[in-house]
Design a protein around this motif. Structure first.
Motif, mmCIF file in Angstrom:
data_model
loop_
_atom_site.group_PDB
_atom_site.id
_atom_site.type_symbol
_atom_site.label_atom_id
_atom_site.label_comp_id
_atom_site.label_asym_id
_atom_site.label_seq_id
_atom_site.Cartn_x
_atom_site.Cartn_y
_atom_site.Cartn_z
ATOM 1 N N THR A 14 -0.113 11.641 1.422
ATOM 2 C CA THR A 14 1.314 11.336 1.543
ATOM 3 C C THR A 14 1.486 9.858 1.880
ATOM 4 O OG1 THR A 14 1.436 11.805 3.929
ATOM 5 C CG2 THR A 14 1.724 13.667 2.405
ATOM 6 N N PRO A 15 2.581 9.243 1.467
ATOM 7 C CA PRO A 15 2.802 7.814 1.756
ATOM 8 C C PRO A 15 2.772 7.495 3.248
ATOM 9 C CG PRO A 15 4.335 8.569 0.079
ATOM 10 C CD PRO A 15 3.645 9.796 0.594
ATOM 11 N N SER A 16 3.442 8.326 4.067
ATOM 12 C CA SER A 16 3.457 8.060 5.504
ATOM 13 C C SER A 16 2.074 8.281 6.104
ATOM 14 C CB SER A 16 4.485 8.949 6.205
ATOM 15 O OG SER A 16 4.195 10.322 5.999
ATOM 16 N N GLY A 17 1.350 9.270 5.586
ATOM 17 C CA GLY A 17 -0.011 9.513 6.056
ATOM 18 C C GLY A 17 -0.932 8.358 5.714
ATOM 19 N N PHE A 18 -0.787 7.823 4.510
ATOM 20 C CA PHE A 18 -1.593 6.674 4.106
ATOM 21 C C PHE A 18 -1.303 5.474 4.998
ATOM 22 C CE2 PHE A 18 -2.336 2.755 1.820
ATOM 23 C CZ PHE A 18 -3.586 2.957 1.249
ATOM 24 N N LEU A 19 -0.021 5.243 5.288
ATOM 25 C CA LEU A 19 0.350 4.135 6.175
ATOM 26 C C LEU A 19 -0.278 4.309 7.558
ATOM 27 C CD1 LEU A 19 4.124 3.272 5.576
ATOM 28 C CD2 LEU A 19 2.159 1.760 5.321
ATOM 29 N N SER A 20 -0.268 5.541 8.059
ATOM 30 C CA SER A 20 -0.860 5.821 9.369
ATOM 31 C C SER A 20 -2.353 5.535 9.357
ATOM 32 C CB SER A 20 -0.608 7.279 9.770
ATOM 33 O OG SER A 20 0.774 7.535 9.883
ATOM 34 N N MET A 21 -3.033 5.949 8.286
ATOM 35 C CA MET A 21 -4.465 5.694 8.162
ATOM 36 C C MET A 21 -4.748 4.193 8.156
ATOM 37 S SD MET A 21 -6.527 8.448 7.785
ATOM 38 C CE MET A 21 -5.712 9.004 9.279
ATOM 39 N N GLU A 43 -4.354 3.442 -5.941
ATOM 40 C CA GLU A 43 -3.316 2.509 -6.395
ATOM 41 C C GLU A 43 -2.497 1.994 -5.223
ATOM 42 O OE1 GLU A 43 0.117 2.192 -9.883
ATOM 43 O OE2 GLU A 43 -0.436 4.159 -9.081
ATOM 44 N N TRP A 44 -2.190 2.861 -4.268
ATOM 45 C CA TRP A 44 -1.462 2.413 -3.073
ATOM 46 C C TRP A 44 -2.234 1.315 -2.347
ATOM 47 C CZ3 TRP A 44 -0.237 7.970 -0.855
ATOM 48 C CH2 TRP A 44 0.866 8.508 -1.560
ATOM 49 N N SER A 45 -3.551 1.430 -2.316
ATOM 50 C CA SER A 45 -4.359 0.469 -1.571
ATOM 51 C C SER A 45 -4.441 -0.894 -2.251
ATOM 52 C CB SER A 45 -5.771 1.027 -1.346
ATOM 53 O OG SER A 45 -6.534 1.020 -2.533
ATOM 54 N N VAL A 46 -4.310 -0.929 -3.574
ATOM 55 C CA VAL A 46 -4.428 -2.194 -4.297
ATOM 56 C C VAL A 46 -3.072 -2.778 -4.681
ATOM 57 C CG1 VAL A 46 -6.721 -1.646 -5.182
ATOM 58 C CG2 VAL A 46 -4.711 -1.029 -6.536
ATOM 59 N N ASP A 47 -2.042 -1.931 -4.723
ATOM 60 C CA ASP A 47 -0.700 -2.393 -5.101
ATOM 61 C C ASP A 47 0.314 -1.832 -4.111
ATOM 62 O OD1 ASP A 47 1.629 -3.247 -6.246
ATOM 63 O OD2 ASP A 47 1.353 -2.205 -8.160
ATOM 64 N N PRO A 48 0.563 -2.542 -2.993
ATOM 65 C CA PRO A 48 1.450 -2.033 -1.951
ATOM 66 C C PRO A 48 2.844 -1.647 -2.443
ATOM 67 C CG PRO A 48 0.258 -3.961 -1.178
ATOM 68 C CD PRO A 48 -0.020 -3.852 -2.645
ATOM 69 N N GLU A 49 3.332 -2.297 -3.493
ATOM 70 C CA GLU A 49 4.672 -1.988 -3.971
ATOM 71 C C GLU A 49 4.777 -0.556 -4.488
ATOM 72 O OE1 GLU A 49 7.143 -3.871 -3.324
ATOM 73 O OE2 GLU A 49 5.822 -5.435 -2.517
ATOM 74 N N THR A 50 3.693 -0.034 -5.039
ATOM 75 C CA THR A 50 3.723 1.361 -5.502
ATOM 76 C C THR A 50 3.820 2.312 -4.316
ATOM 77 O OG1 THR A 50 1.291 1.538 -5.519
ATOM 78 C CG2 THR A 50 2.361 0.787 -7.544
ATOM 79 N N LEU A 51 3.241 1.935 -3.183
ATOM 80 C CA LEU A 51 3.375 2.756 -1.976
ATOM 81 C C LEU A 51 4.812 2.698 -1.475
ATOM 82 C CD1 LEU A 51 2.204 4.437 0.355
ATOM 83 C CD2 LEU A 51 1.647 2.286 1.507
#
Length: 254
Positions: A143-150, A185-193
């Motif tokens: 999940t986007p919020s989970g990824f941010l937390s990680m 993709e979230w890790s390499v392109d923050p805008e997609t996150l």
């Protein structure tokens, strides 16, 4: 020969112990000389043979009996007691000619990254020759919020220990191909996150997102699986790049 100290860190259940084994198995395959260190006094079972094991000095049960505390209190005391073993651990490592020292850290992230004993250990062994392999939990990262937390917790570990960090998406075999591609993709392109964040909670998420993005803390994740052995070579290549690739250490750190 200068040794490289590799600390496997991450939240509880992220797969640190089995990732240590997987990297050790890959090193065996490539005939690379290494030493394994277990820092978890509460480990019931290790899938690898630890060359240096904190349980030789004390176990979780020992601490519970000696200090009359429960399992959680014993874990905290055990983490702090590691500082009393620094000289012993360092002496045993120095007796070895192994180039790579694989260090399996305690299950709960805060037991290693937030305790002063860990900083003492890292500084005693050699922070200039140390790297942290930080494991992202694949389920939380979906999940986007989970990824941010990680990412926030991984960044906190860097600020605390002040050694280079390699981000690894562990247990990637549990993810579908689509989920895996999305997380990477979230890790390499923050805008997609950003585009994937929950609109109802976007204000709070946006503040955290901008903090991490502006600080340059988004870095490519390496998908890996301790079960299949996938990603081990990529982890090794990332380690080599840090120490022998000529990159600026500050850029890798932050």
């Amino acid at each position: 020969m200068e040794q490289i100290f590799i600390y496997f860190t991450g939240t509880a259940g992220s797969g640190k112990t089995y990732m240590t084994k997987a990297v050790a198995d890959w090193f065996d395959l490539k005939k690379l000389d290494y030493l394994t260190v277990n820092l978890d006094p509460g480990a019931d079972f290790l899938p690898y043979s630890a060359d240096i094991d904190v349980r030789e000095w004390f176990t979780l049960e020992d601490i519970m009996g000696r200090y009359n505390v429960g399992p959680n209190g014993a874990q905290i005391i055990g983490a702090d007691l590691i500082s009393t073993l620094v000289d012993d651990i360092k002496d045993e490592i120095q007796l070895s000619s192994s180039e790579y020292i694989l260090i399996d850290t305690p299950g709960q992230l805060e037991l290693f990254t937030l305790r002063e004993s860990s900083r003492i250990l890292v500084n005693a062994l050699d922070p200039e020759r140390s790297v942290m392999v930080y494991l992202f939990d694949p389920v939380v990262s979906k999940t986007p919020s989970g990824f941010l937390s990680m990412l926030f917790m991984a960044s906190s570990a860097v600020f605390r220990l002040e050694i280079p960090q390699i981000l690894v998406l562990s247990k990637s075999d549990l993810l579908t191909e689509r989920e895996l591609q999305k997380i990477v993709e979230w890790s390499v392109d923050p805008e997609t996150l950003y585009d994937s964040l929950d609109l109802e909670r976007k204000t709070l998420n946006l503040e955290l997102f901008l903090l991490l993005k502006d600080a340059g803390l988004f870095r490519p994740l390496i998908p890996a699986s301790a079960l299949t052995g996938y990603g081990m070579e990529d982890i090794y290549d990332a380690i080599q790049e840090i120490f022998y690739g000529g990159d600026d250490l500050e850029r890798i750190l932050f």
